[in-house]
Design a protein around this motif. Structure first.
Motif, PDB file in Angstrom:
ATOM      1  N   GLY A  31       0.822  -1.215   0.000  1.00 24.34           N
ATOM      2  CA  GLY A  31       0.000   0.000   0.000  1.00 24.34           C
ATOM      3  C   GLY A  31       0.847   1.252   0.000  1.00 24.34           C
TER       4      GLY A  31
ATOM      5  N   VAL B 238      -3.392   2.216  -0.694  1.00 30.13           N
ATOM      6  CA  VAL B 238      -4.309   1.970  -1.797  1.00 30.13           C
ATOM      7  C   VAL B 238      -4.272   3.101  -2.824  1.00 30.13           C
ATOM      8  N   GLU B 239      -4.040   4.339  -2.387  1.00 30.17           N
ATOM      9  CA  GLU B 239      -4.002   5.474  -3.313  1.00 30.17           C
ATOM     10  C   GLU B 239      -2.851   5.337  -4.316  1.00 30.17           C
TER      11      GLU B 239
ATOM     12  N   VAL C 105      -1.539   2.437  -5.361  1.00 28.08           N
ATOM     13  CA  VAL C 105      -1.916   1.375  -6.292  1.00 28.08           C
ATOM     14  C   VAL C 105      -2.931   1.922  -7.298  1.00 28.08           C
ATOM     15  N   TRP C 106      -3.885   2.714  -6.824  1.00 24.71           N
ATOM     16  CA  TRP C 106      -4.866   3.330  -7.718  1.00 24.71           C
ATOM     17  C   TRP C 106      -4.172   4.141  -8.814  1.00 24.71           C
TER      18      TRP C 106
ATOM     19  N   ARG D 197     -10.982   2.769  -5.141  1.00 26.54           N
ATOM     20  CA  ARG D 197     -11.515   1.426  -4.883  1.00 26.54           C
ATOM     21  C   ARG D 197     -11.833   0.612  -6.130  1.00 26.54           C
TER      22      ARG D 197
ATOM     23  N   LEU E  47      -9.887  -2.718  -5.597  1.00 25.69           N
ATOM     24  CA  LEU E  47      -8.781  -2.575  -4.646  1.00 25.69           C
ATOM     25  C   LEU E  47      -9.344  -2.604  -3.237  1.00 25.69           C
ATOM     26  N   GLU E  48      -8.757  -3.468  -2.398  1.00 23.78           N
ATOM     27  CA  GLU E  48      -9.212  -3.611  -1.019  1.00 23.78           C
ATOM     28  C   GLU E  48      -8.013  -3.510  -0.081  1.00 23.78           C
ATOM     29  N   PRO E  49      -7.918  -2.403   0.679  1.00 25.49           N
ATOM     30  CA  PRO E  49      -6.807  -2.283   1.627  1.00 25.49           C
ATOM     31  C   PRO E  49      -6.963  -3.289   2.768  1.00 25.49           C
TER      32      PRO E  49
ATOM     33  N   VAL F 230      -2.546  -4.149  -0.214  1.00 23.47           N
ATOM     34  CA  VAL F 230      -3.760  -3.919  -1.000  1.00 23.47           C
ATOM     35  C   VAL F 230      -4.016  -5.171  -1.832  1.00 23.47           C
TER      36      VAL F 230
ATOM     37  N   LEU G  16      -5.607  -6.555  -4.967  1.00 24.91           N
ATOM     38  CA  LEU G  16      -6.135  -6.175  -6.272  1.00 24.91           C
ATOM     39  C   LEU G  16      -6.837  -7.399  -6.850  1.00 24.91           C
TER      40      LEU G  16
END
Length: 176
Positions: A27, A29-30, A32-33, A96, A111-113, A118, A120
């Motif tokens: 992570g 998550v942001e 990875v996004w 997400r 995406l789930e922290p 994370v 994916l």
């Protein structure tokens, strides 16, 4: 408490035309996004293409898999040096969920922290032909391996040789 669920690295057919593949990434998550939504980061592991932040907007994905391969790992015959595909954003819910069209189907990234990781989950629908299931499974597997390596600060495998090896493996995994 261990929040990391074990995942199979191989794509799974969950119905005759849908495959799902999962990967754990560091992570937050942001970050990875950003690798999904930002063209400059996405081209490092998949394909470039400026994507608007809204459902219904069109964009073009452009693959240059030679850029993901070492010079000693040549492109197989019958593959172009560059390939583009028109797509449309179906859902854009940072950080997400991202959904876009892919030919007659869709590709969904969820995406789930989980703690400092994370999960994916990629779901690709609308894959009719067995040969497409094999090639697309090997392609996503290879591209996601490159994503994991890049986000983790590791050196990724060369695209074309890894794809060829995985394509042979998926030939044995995908039912006739």
């Amino acid at each position: 408490m261990n929040t990391q669920v074990k995942t199979d690295p191989f794509a799974q057919l969950v119905d005759p035309s849908t495959l799902v593949i999962k990967r754990w990434l560091p992570g937050p998550v942001e970050r990875v996004w950003d690798y999904l939504a930002d063209s400059d980061l996405r081209r490092k592991w998949l394909a470039s293409g400026d994507m608007s932040q809204g459902a219904g907007t069109a964009f073009t994905l452009t693959w240059r898999n030679d850029d993901l391969s070492r010079p000693s790992d040549p492109r197989p015959e019958n593959f172009p040096a560059e390939h583009s595909m028109q797509s449309k954003v179906v859902a854009f819910d940072p950080p997400r969920r991202l959904v876009f069209t892919w030919g007659a189907g869709t590709v969904t990234f969820d995406l789930e922290p989980k703690g400092d990781k994370v999960l994916l989950t990629l779901t690709h629908t609308g894959i009719a032909e067995r040969s497409s299931k094999v090639g697309i499974s090997a392609g996503w597997h290879t591209h996601l391996d490159i994503l994991v390596a890049d986000v983790s600060g590791d050196t990724a495998s060369s695209f074309w040789s890894n794809w060829a090896k995985l394509k042979a493996e998926y030939e044995t995994r995908i039912p006739q």
